[in-house]
Scaffold this motif. Structure first.
Motif, mmCIF file in Angstrom:
data_model
loop_
_atom_site.group_PDB
_atom_site.id
_atom_site.type_symbol
_atom_site.label_atom_id
_atom_site.label_comp_id
_atom_site.label_asym_id
_atom_site.label_seq_id
_atom_site.Cartn_x
_atom_site.Cartn_y
_atom_site.Cartn_z
ATOM 1 N N ARG A 187 0.585 -0.908 -0.253
ATOM 2 C CA ARG A 187 0.608 0.096 0.002
ATOM 3 C C ARG A 187 0.908 1.054 0.318
ATOM 4 O O ARG A 187 0.301 2.076 -0.542
ATOM 5 N N PHE A 188 2.192 1.296 1.000
ATOM 6 C CA PHE A 188 2.503 2.327 0.537
ATOM 7 C C PHE A 188 3.150 2.544 -1.093
ATOM 8 O O PHE A 188 3.213 3.699 -1.364
ATOM 9 N N LEU A 189 3.830 1.401 -1.547
ATOM 10 C CA LEU A 189 3.943 2.004 -3.183
ATOM 11 C C LEU A 189 2.489 2.403 -4.017
ATOM 12 O O LEU A 189 2.714 3.307 -5.074
ATOM 13 N N SER A 190 1.396 2.412 -3.448
ATOM 14 C CA SER A 190 0.088 3.153 -4.093
ATOM 15 C C SER A 190 0.442 5.107 -3.474
ATOM 16 O O SER A 190 0.183 5.707 -4.657
ATOM 17 N N VAL A 191 0.784 4.769 -2.355
ATOM 18 C CA VAL A 191 0.755 6.301 -2.296
ATOM 19 C C VAL A 191 2.072 6.770 -2.713
ATOM 20 O O VAL A 191 1.899 8.105 -2.888
ATOM 21 N N ALA A 192 3.225 6.089 -2.439
ATOM 22 C CA ALA A 192 4.042 7.209 -3.356
ATOM 23 C C ALA A 192 3.976 7.098 -4.905
ATOM 24 O O ALA A 192 4.789 8.249 -5.425
ATOM 25 N N TYR A 193 3.071 6.656 -5.507
ATOM 26 C CA TYR A 193 3.160 6.378 -6.909
ATOM 27 C C TYR A 193 2.050 8.189 -6.683
ATOM 28 O O TYR A 193 2.259 8.780 -7.502
ATOM 29 N N LYS A 194 1.206 8.293 -6.053
ATOM 30 C CA LYS A 194 0.248 9.391 -6.453
ATOM 31 C C LYS A 194 1.334 10.417 -5.570
ATOM 32 O O LYS A 194 0.974 11.576 -5.966
ATOM 33 N N VAL A 254 -3.829 2.353 -7.935
ATOM 34 C CA VAL A 254 -2.549 2.761 -8.873
ATOM 35 C C VAL A 254 -3.668 3.665 -10.188
ATOM 36 O O VAL A 254 -3.306 4.218 -10.102
ATOM 37 N N TYR A 255 -3.606 2.395 -10.560
ATOM 38 C CA TYR A 255 -4.617 2.523 -11.600
ATOM 39 C C TYR A 255 -5.628 2.924 -12.250
ATOM 40 O O TYR A 255 -6.374 2.931 -13.404
ATOM 41 N N ILE A 256 -6.207 2.521 -11.322
ATOM 42 C CA ILE A 256 -7.775 1.716 -11.623
ATOM 43 C C ILE A 256 -8.636 3.009 -10.887
ATOM 44 O O ILE A 256 -9.922 3.865 -11.479
ATOM 45 N N SER A 257 -8.511 3.068 -9.427
ATOM 46 C CA SER A 257 -9.229 3.736 -8.843
ATOM 47 C C SER A 257 -9.243 5.205 -8.371
ATOM 48 O O SER A 257 -8.092 5.720 -8.462
ATOM 49 N N ASN A 258 -9.577 6.193 -7.910
ATOM 50 C CA ASN A 258 -9.687 7.645 -7.241
ATOM 51 C C ASN A 258 -9.045 7.240 -6.875
ATOM 52 O O ASN A 258 -8.850 6.537 -5.287
ATOM 53 N N SER A 259 -7.977 7.822 -5.966
ATOM 54 C CA SER A 259 -7.083 8.099 -5.240
ATOM 55 C C SER A 259 -8.158 8.845 -3.869
ATOM 56 O O SER A 259 -9.059 9.263 -4.207
ATOM 57 N N GLY A 260 -7.164 8.489 -2.195
ATOM 58 C CA GLY A 260 -8.147 8.640 -1.544
ATOM 59 C C GLY A 260 -9.370 7.968 -1.162
ATOM 60 O O GLY A 260 -9.660 8.210 -0.040
ATOM 61 N N THR A 262 -10.572 4.385 -0.293
ATOM 62 C CA THR A 262 -10.547 3.747 1.075
ATOM 63 C C THR A 262 -10.566 1.587 -0.489
ATOM 64 O O THR A 262 -11.569 1.908 -1.088
ATOM 65 N N PHE A 263 -10.248 0.869 0.482
ATOM 66 C CA PHE A 263 -10.458 -0.240 -0.231
ATOM 67 C C PHE A 263 -11.688 -0.629 -0.227
ATOM 68 O O PHE A 263 -12.116 -1.287 -1.387
ATOM 69 N N GLU A 264 -12.810 -0.605 0.335
ATOM 70 C CA GLU A 264 -13.156 -0.764 0.563
ATOM 71 C C GLU A 264 -14.489 -0.243 -0.292
ATOM 72 O O GLU A 264 -15.747 -0.393 -0.418
ATOM 73 N N LYS A 265 -14.294 0.705 -0.497
ATOM 74 C CA LYS A 265 -15.173 2.237 -0.489
ATOM 75 C C LYS A 265 -14.221 3.176 -1.696
ATOM 76 O O LYS A 265 -13.582 3.739 -0.923
ATOM 77 N N LYS A 266 -14.415 2.812 -3.028
ATOM 78 C CA LYS A 266 -13.520 3.451 -4.132
ATOM 79 C C LYS A 266 -15.123 3.636 -5.093
ATOM 80 O O LYS A 266 -16.070 2.766 -5.447
ATOM 81 N N SER A 267 -14.082 4.944 -6.005
ATOM 82 C CA SER A 267 -15.246 5.241 -7.194
ATOM 83 C C SER A 267 -13.731 5.147 -8.303
ATOM 84 O O SER A 267 -12.493 4.555 -8.097
ATOM 85 N N LEU A 268 -14.350 4.635 -9.372
ATOM 86 C CA LEU A 268 -13.800 4.457 -10.820
ATOM 87 C C LEU A 268 -13.107 6.282 -11.602
ATOM 88 O O LEU A 268 -14.669 6.894 -11.262
ATOM 89 N N VAL A 269 -11.762 6.028 -11.558
ATOM 90 C CA VAL A 269 -11.931 6.817 -12.333
ATOM 91 C C VAL A 269 -12.388 6.941 -13.821
ATOM 92 O O VAL A 269 -12.570 5.704 -14.163
ATOM 93 N N PRO A 270 -11.998 8.230 -14.449
ATOM 94 C CA PRO A 270 -12.898 8.463 -16.122
ATOM 95 C C PRO A 270 -12.757 6.821 -16.801
ATOM 96 O O PRO A 270 -11.017 6.648 -16.572
ATOM 97 N N LEU A 271 -13.084 5.498 -17.449
ATOM 98 C CA LEU A 271 -12.394 4.420 -18.747
ATOM 99 C C LEU A 271 -12.046 5.504 -19.118
ATOM 100 O O LEU A 271 -10.718 4.274 -19.343
ATOM 101 N N ASN A 272 -11.312 6.573 -19.694
ATOM 102 C CA ASN A 272 -10.424 6.277 -20.705
ATOM 103 C C ASN A 272 -8.939 6.998 -19.868
ATOM 104 O O ASN A 272 -8.141 6.415 -20.816
ATOM 105 N N MET A 273 -8.793 7.766 -18.328
ATOM 106 C CA MET A 273 -7.891 7.517 -18.278
ATOM 107 C C MET A 273 -7.458 5.937 -17.620
ATOM 108 O O MET A 273 -6.251 6.164 -17.491
#
Length: 131
Positions: free
Chosen positions: A1-8, A45-51, A53-64
């Motif tokens: 999970r550190f890696l996802s924060v480092a990427y953001k 890192v690549y699919i969900s919006n930053s910020g 949680t793993f339980e509750k998240k929303s997707l970034v737009p499909l083209n992104m």
């Protein structure tokens, strides 16, 4: 999970570390623990919006999402690309170690749209030559 924060936070070595971590995906013999962590990190890192949680998240737009995956694929060497293929197979599969699909099937359509926009004629010719 550190890696996802480092990427953001755009830490320079984060994307390279993600590619190296993908290699562990294919070699995982620990009953899925590494695969589960990798898929969750890949999702963050690549699919969900930053910020989110793993339980509750929303997707970034499909083209992104599609553009994120194209950028990742372009930075991979052959071995990493093979591992990325395995990660994407599990990300699309509803029966993966997370028991849920993390990559919407509509992203595949977006990837095809990008491929056809960037070099549609070349892709068509190659497909015709293979037949």
């Amino acid at each position: 999970r550190f890696l996802s924060v480092a990427y953001k936070f755009k830490i320079p070595a984060a994307q390279q570390s993600m590619r190296l971590m993908m290699r562990q995906f294919g070699m995982s013999i620990e009953g899925g623990r590494i695969k589960k962590e990798l898929l969750e990190t890949f999702d963050a890192v690549y699919i969900s919006n930053s910020g989110q949680t793993f339980e509750k998240k929303s997707l970034v737009p499909l083209n992104m999402i599609a553009n994120n995956l194209v950028d990742l694929a372009q930075s991979c060497n052959l071995a990493e690309f093979t591992c990325l293929e395995k990660v994407l197979q599990d990300a699309i599969d509803k029966n993966n170690v997370l028991s849920r699909r993390i990559l919407p099937l509509a992203v595949v359509d977006e990837l095809w749209a990008i491929a056809m926009t960037n070099d549609g004629s070349g892709a068509t010719m190659e497909m015709e030559e293979c037949e």
